[in-house]
Design a protein around this motif. Sequence first.
Motif, mmCIF file in Angstrom:
data_model
loop_
_atom_site.group_PDB
_atom_site.id
_atom_site.type_symbol
_atom_site.label_atom_id
_atom_site.label_comp_id
_atom_site.label_asym_id
_atom_site.label_seq_id
_atom_site.Cartn_x
_atom_site.Cartn_y
_atom_site.Cartn_z
ATOM 1 N N GLY A 1 0.982 -1.036 0.033
ATOM 2 C CA GLY A 1 0.593 -0.175 -0.582
ATOM 3 C C GLY A 1 0.966 1.177 0.148
ATOM 4 O O GLY A 1 0.748 2.256 0.073
ATOM 5 N N TRP A 2 1.983 1.091 -0.078
ATOM 6 C CA TRP A 2 2.694 2.025 0.172
ATOM 7 C C TRP A 2 3.729 2.311 -1.159
ATOM 8 O O TRP A 2 4.023 1.509 -1.685
ATOM 9 C CB TRP A 2 4.078 1.944 0.755
ATOM 10 N N GLU A 3 3.752 3.522 -2.112
ATOM 11 C CA GLU A 3 4.708 3.376 -2.772
ATOM 12 C C GLU A 3 6.073 4.625 -2.675
ATOM 13 O O GLU A 3 5.691 5.402 -1.598
ATOM 14 C CB GLU A 3 3.787 4.028 -4.838
ATOM 15 N N LEU A 4 6.735 4.765 -3.875
ATOM 16 C CA LEU A 4 8.096 5.946 -3.155
ATOM 17 C C LEU A 4 7.865 6.967 -4.565
ATOM 18 O O LEU A 4 8.433 6.661 -5.414
ATOM 19 C CB LEU A 4 9.239 4.677 -3.621
ATOM 20 N N PRO A 5 7.392 7.501 -3.818
ATOM 21 C CA PRO A 5 6.991 9.164 -4.694
ATOM 22 C C PRO A 5 8.890 9.911 -5.249
ATOM 23 O O PRO A 5 9.151 11.028 -6.378
ATOM 24 C CB PRO A 5 6.042 10.246 -4.636
ATOM 25 N N VAL A 6 9.547 8.915 -4.353
ATOM 26 C CA VAL A 6 11.178 10.067 -4.796
ATOM 27 C C VAL A 6 11.926 9.188 -4.120
ATOM 28 O O VAL A 6 11.659 8.524 -3.198
ATOM 29 C CB VAL A 6 11.060 11.091 -3.429
ATOM 30 N N CYS A 7 13.242 9.407 -5.343
ATOM 31 C CA CYS A 7 13.895 7.812 -4.602
ATOM 32 C C CYS A 7 15.160 8.509 -5.789
ATOM 33 O O CYS A 7 15.112 8.393 -7.373
ATOM 34 C CB CYS A 7 12.749 7.038 -5.456
ATOM 35 N N HIS A 8 16.039 9.447 -4.818
ATOM 36 C CA HIS A 8 17.235 9.595 -6.171
ATOM 37 C C HIS A 8 18.560 8.951 -4.955
ATOM 38 O O HIS A 8 18.539 8.494 -3.784
ATOM 39 C CB HIS A 8 17.403 11.107 -5.239
ATOM 40 N N VAL A 9 19.025 7.833 -5.858
ATOM 41 C CA VAL A 9 20.085 7.323 -5.339
ATOM 42 C C VAL A 9 21.655 7.619 -5.773
ATOM 43 O O VAL A 9 21.436 8.528 -7.686
ATOM 44 C CB VAL A 9 19.869 5.789 -5.856
ATOM 45 N N ASP A 10 22.181 7.822 -5.245
ATOM 46 C CA ASP A 10 23.729 7.536 -5.808
ATOM 47 C C ASP A 10 24.530 6.789 -5.124
ATOM 48 O O ASP A 10 25.586 6.808 -4.256
ATOM 49 C CB ASP A 10 24.624 9.470 -5.174
ATOM 50 N N PHE A 11 24.578 6.238 -5.612
ATOM 51 C CA PHE A 11 25.295 4.802 -5.455
ATOM 52 C C PHE A 11 26.740 4.031 -5.197
ATOM 53 O O PHE A 11 27.346 3.826 -6.733
ATOM 54 C CB PHE A 11 24.091 3.237 -6.180
ATOM 55 N N ARG A 12 27.299 4.509 -4.278
ATOM 56 C CA ARG A 12 28.772 4.240 -4.487
ATOM 57 C C ARG A 12 29.445 4.791 -2.960
ATOM 58 O O ARG A 12 28.494 5.481 -2.270
ATOM 59 C CB ARG A 12 29.500 5.163 -5.126
ATOM 60 N N PRO A 13 30.771 4.398 -2.502
ATOM 61 C CA PRO A 13 30.841 5.145 -1.105
ATOM 62 C C PRO A 13 30.902 6.571 -0.395
ATOM 63 O O PRO A 13 31.503 7.054 -1.981
ATOM 64 C CB PRO A 13 31.584 4.283 -1.212
ATOM 65 N N GLY A 14 30.061 6.480 0.200
ATOM 66 C CA GLY A 14 29.975 7.915 0.161
ATOM 67 C C GLY A 14 28.756 8.813 -0.227
ATOM 68 O O GLY A 14 28.757 9.941 0.079
ATOM 69 N N GLY A 15 27.691 8.320 -0.925
ATOM 70 C CA GLY A 15 27.281 8.423 -1.924
ATOM 71 C C GLY A 15 25.762 7.981 -0.631
ATOM 72 O O GLY A 15 25.494 7.416 0.428
ATOM 73 N N THR A 16 24.825 8.959 -1.024
ATOM 74 C CA THR A 16 23.301 9.067 -0.349
ATOM 75 C C THR A 16 22.359 8.425 -1.188
ATOM 76 O O THR A 16 21.825 8.365 -2.262
ATOM 77 C CB THR A 16 23.461 10.139 0.044
ATOM 78 N N TRP A 17 21.232 7.847 -0.596
ATOM 79 C CA TRP A 17 19.937 7.285 -1.311
ATOM 80 C C TRP A 17 19.068 7.704 -0.181
ATOM 81 O O TRP A 17 18.373 7.584 1.012
ATOM 82 C CB TRP A 17 19.732 5.868 -1.130
ATOM 83 N N HIS A 18 18.276 8.573 -1.068
ATOM 84 C CA HIS A 18 17.394 9.962 -0.231
ATOM 85 C C HIS A 18 15.830 9.512 -0.875
ATOM 86 O O HIS A 18 15.745 9.714 -1.889
ATOM 87 C CB HIS A 18 17.860 11.486 -0.469
ATOM 88 N N PHE A 19 15.150 8.912 0.102
ATOM 89 C CA PHE A 19 13.375 8.707 -0.417
ATOM 90 C C PHE A 19 12.278 8.707 0.649
ATOM 91 O O PHE A 19 12.189 9.177 1.614
ATOM 92 C CB PHE A 19 14.129 7.235 -0.630
ATOM 93 N N CYS A 20 11.590 8.741 -0.305
ATOM 94 C CA CYS A 20 10.035 8.828 0.808
ATOM 95 C C CYS A 20 8.626 7.946 -0.066
ATOM 96 O O CYS A 20 8.624 7.555 -0.848
ATOM 97 C CB CYS A 20 9.359 10.591 -0.283
ATOM 98 N N MET A 21 8.453 7.648 1.243
ATOM 99 C CA MET A 21 7.242 5.976 1.731
ATOM 100 C C MET A 21 5.983 6.595 1.604
ATOM 101 O O MET A 21 6.297 7.729 2.224
ATOM 102 C CB MET A 21 7.529 4.832 2.407
ATOM 103 N N LYS A 22 5.315 7.101 0.784
ATOM 104 C CA LYS A 22 3.615 7.616 1.276
ATOM 105 C C LYS A 22 2.355 6.179 0.670
ATOM 106 O O LYS A 22 2.754 5.612 0.072
ATOM 107 C CB LYS A 22 3.801 8.766 -0.335
#
Length: 171
Positions: A47-68
């Motif tokens: 029942g939850w979706e991921l409308p925001v999903c920003h991935v910088d897939f590397r050591p030191g990188g980030t993944w910022h997301f929103c579950m709604k």
Amino acid sequence: MSINELKSRVENDRVLVLERNFDAPRDLVFKMFKEPEHLRHWWGPNGWELPVCHVDFRPGGTWHFCMKCMDQGQGEYYGMESWGKVVYKDIIEPEMITYTDYFSDADGNIDETIPSSEITLEFIDIDGKTKLINRTEYESAEALNKVMDMGMLQGITETWNRLEEHLKEVK
């Protein structure tokens, strides 16, 4: 352990270990954790979706997301947003990902009121299938209990069920 069975145990009062087998090759299962176009299809409970999903897939990188929550049947949770931020520490493709997992706000500011955790995902090839081991270490037994009380085990079970379904679609 059957394919869909999630096994869980607690070690040293503050480490939650989850294990599950997936009927898919290790490279493909690993890929599901690094590419936003895949994460959007399965990350989060039913029942939850991921409308925001920003991935910088590397050591030191980030993944910022929103579950709604998009399921009106979930009552008070409908429309609720849960923001998270991952900071990747180490990546050994396709074997392991380690990261720190935080709750955050929409701007990526870390929410210090909810415990963070140190996570290691291990992807083990077993004759063309994959055993996924997730070790989540919390700062204390109380921090682990807090997230367990928030329904984390049910949420990860549903999330990994959704991963299994997505793997069937992309194989």
